[in-house]
Design a protein around this motif. Structure first.
Motif, PDB file in Angstrom:
ATOM      1  N   ALA A   1       0.752  -1.187   0.366  1.00  6.23           N
ATOM      2  CA  ALA A   1      -0.148  -0.115   0.060  1.00  6.23           C
ATOM      3  C   ALA A   1       0.622   0.985   0.307  1.00  6.23           C
ATOM      4  CB  ALA A   1      -0.329   0.302   1.527  1.00  6.23           C
ATOM      5  N   ARG A   2       0.795   2.053  -0.649  1.00  6.23           N
ATOM      6  CA  ARG A   2       1.123   3.286  -1.028  1.00  6.23           C
ATOM      7  C   ARG A   2       1.226   4.043   0.617  1.00  6.23           C
ATOM      8  NH1 ARG A   2      -0.620   8.137  -1.673  1.00  6.23           N
ATOM      9  NH2 ARG A   2      -2.768   7.899  -1.509  1.00  6.23           N
ATOM     10  N   LEU A   3       0.249   4.346   1.103  1.00  8.85           N
ATOM     11  CA  LEU A   3       0.793   4.721   2.435  1.00  8.85           C
ATOM     12  C   LEU A   3       0.584   3.778   4.041  1.00  8.85           C
ATOM     13  CD1 LEU A   3      -2.116   7.141   2.442  1.00  8.85           C
ATOM     14  CD2 LEU A   3       0.055   7.488   2.336  1.00  8.85           C
ATOM     15  N   TRP A   4       1.314   2.229   3.198  1.00  6.81           N
ATOM     16  CA  TRP A   4       1.889   1.477   4.307  1.00  6.81           C
ATOM     17  C   TRP A   4       2.703   2.233   5.390  1.00  6.81           C
ATOM     18  CZ3 TRP A   4       1.078  -3.346   5.732  1.00  6.81           C
ATOM     19  CH2 TRP A   4       2.016  -3.832   6.354  1.00  6.81           C
ATOM     20  N   VAL A   5       3.475   3.496   5.208  1.00  2.92           N
ATOM     21  CA  VAL A   5       4.157   3.540   6.258  1.00  2.92           C
ATOM     22  C   VAL A   5       3.205   4.393   7.188  1.00  2.92           C
ATOM     23  CG1 VAL A   5       4.151   6.028   4.754  1.00  2.92           C
ATOM     24  CG2 VAL A   5       5.986   5.847   6.641  1.00  2.92           C
ATOM     25  N   GLU A   6       1.969   4.842   7.291  1.00  2.00           N
ATOM     26  CA  GLU A   6       1.455   5.130   8.344  1.00  2.00           C
ATOM     27  C   GLU A   6       0.766   4.012   8.872  1.00  2.00           C
ATOM     28  OE1 GLU A   6       0.585   7.763   8.572  1.00  2.00           O
ATOM     29  OE2 GLU A   6       1.581   8.993   7.172  1.00  2.00           O
ATOM     30  N   THR A   7       0.965   2.655   8.595  1.00  2.00           N
ATOM     31  CA  THR A   7       0.663   1.947   9.694  1.00  2.00           C
ATOM     32  C   THR A   7       2.356   2.301  10.408  1.00  2.00           C
ATOM     33  OG1 THR A   7       0.541   0.401   8.030  1.00  2.00           O
ATOM     34  CG2 THR A   7       1.543  -0.582  10.004  1.00  2.00           C
TER      35      THR A   7
ATOM     36  N   ARG B   1       3.739   4.458  11.627  1.00  3.32           N
ATOM     37  CA  ARG B   1       3.302   6.094  12.647  1.00  3.32           C
ATOM     38  C   ARG B   1       2.454   6.355  13.143  1.00  3.32           C
ATOM     39  NH1 ARG B   1       5.523  10.224   9.756  1.00  3.32           N
ATOM     40  NH2 ARG B   1       5.215   9.555   7.903  1.00  3.32           N
ATOM     41  N   THR B   2       0.931   5.841  12.797  1.00  2.00           N
ATOM     42  CA  THR B   2       0.015   5.511  13.558  1.00  2.00           C
ATOM     43  C   THR B   2       0.208   4.186  14.727  1.00  2.00           C
ATOM     44  OG1 THR B   2      -1.782   5.769  11.692  1.00  2.00           O
ATOM     45  CG2 THR B   2      -2.198   5.079  13.979  1.00  2.00           C
TER      46      THR B   2
ATOM     47  N   TYR C   1      12.261   7.162   6.231  1.00  4.16           N
ATOM     48  CA  TYR C   1      11.658   5.898   5.856  1.00  4.16           C
ATOM     49  C   TYR C   1      11.703   5.899   4.436  1.00  4.16           C
ATOM     50  CZ  TYR C   1       7.774   2.526   5.079  1.00  4.16           C
ATOM     51  OH  TYR C   1       7.500   1.494   5.046  1.00  4.16           O
TER      52      TYR C   1
ATOM     53  N   ASP D   1      10.392   3.478   1.454  1.00  5.41           N
ATOM     54  CA  ASP D   1       9.244   3.244   0.574  1.00  5.41           C
ATOM     55  C   ASP D   1       9.649   1.374   0.314  1.00  5.41           C
ATOM     56  OD1 ASP D   1       6.851   5.185   1.720  1.00  5.41           O
ATOM     57  OD2 ASP D   1       7.407   6.087  -0.783  1.00  5.41           O
TER      58      ASP D   1
ATOM     59  N   SER E   1      13.721   1.712   8.136  1.00 10.20           N
ATOM     60  CA  SER E   1      13.721   3.070   8.787  1.00 10.20           C
ATOM     61  C   SER E   1      14.116   3.533   9.915  1.00 10.20           C
ATOM     62  CB  SER E   1      11.924   2.927  10.037  1.00 10.20           C
ATOM     63  OG  SER E   1      12.002   2.231  10.531  1.00 10.20           O
TER      64      SER E   1
END
Length: 109
Positions: free
Chosen positions: A65-71, A73-74, A92, A94, A99
């Protein structure tokens, strides 16, 4: 995250950042990831060579997923919510999930 990690969050409140280091050390040992730590009373730096989940997905041809990084961070921010500590994702990648994560004691103002 708040419910699932409630026991870890309680340990962070009582033991500090060493509880978080111990958790990540066990997690990456189980998942087969390479991780390095720098720990003091006020700061924990977590350096992950490659995210095991991203590696797994890429090796099997699954889209990441393009926003996997948010996993990352969140979850990190939720782990330290309502504790004396904060979290930030310093770096990070992609492609690999490499990281640098920082947990730090919040200043008392």
């Amino acid at each position: 995250t708040l419910t699932y990690y409630a026991p870890l969050r309680a340990r962070i409140r009582t033991e500090g950042l060493s509880a978080l280091r111990d958790y990540f050390a066990q997690l990456y040992r189980i998942e087969g990831g390479e991780v390095q730590f720098t720990l003091s009373d006020d700061e924990l730096i977590v350096r992950v060579a490659a995210c095991p989940a991203v590696t797994h997905m890429r090796e099997r041809g699954y889209p990441v997923a393009r926003l996997w990084v948010e996993t990352t961070r969140t979850v990190n921010e939720a782990l330290v919510a309502d504790t004396p500590f904060g979290a930030e994702l310093l770096e990070y990648d992609d492609t690999t999930g490499r990281s640098v994560q920082r947990f730090y004691r919040r200043s008392e103002t």
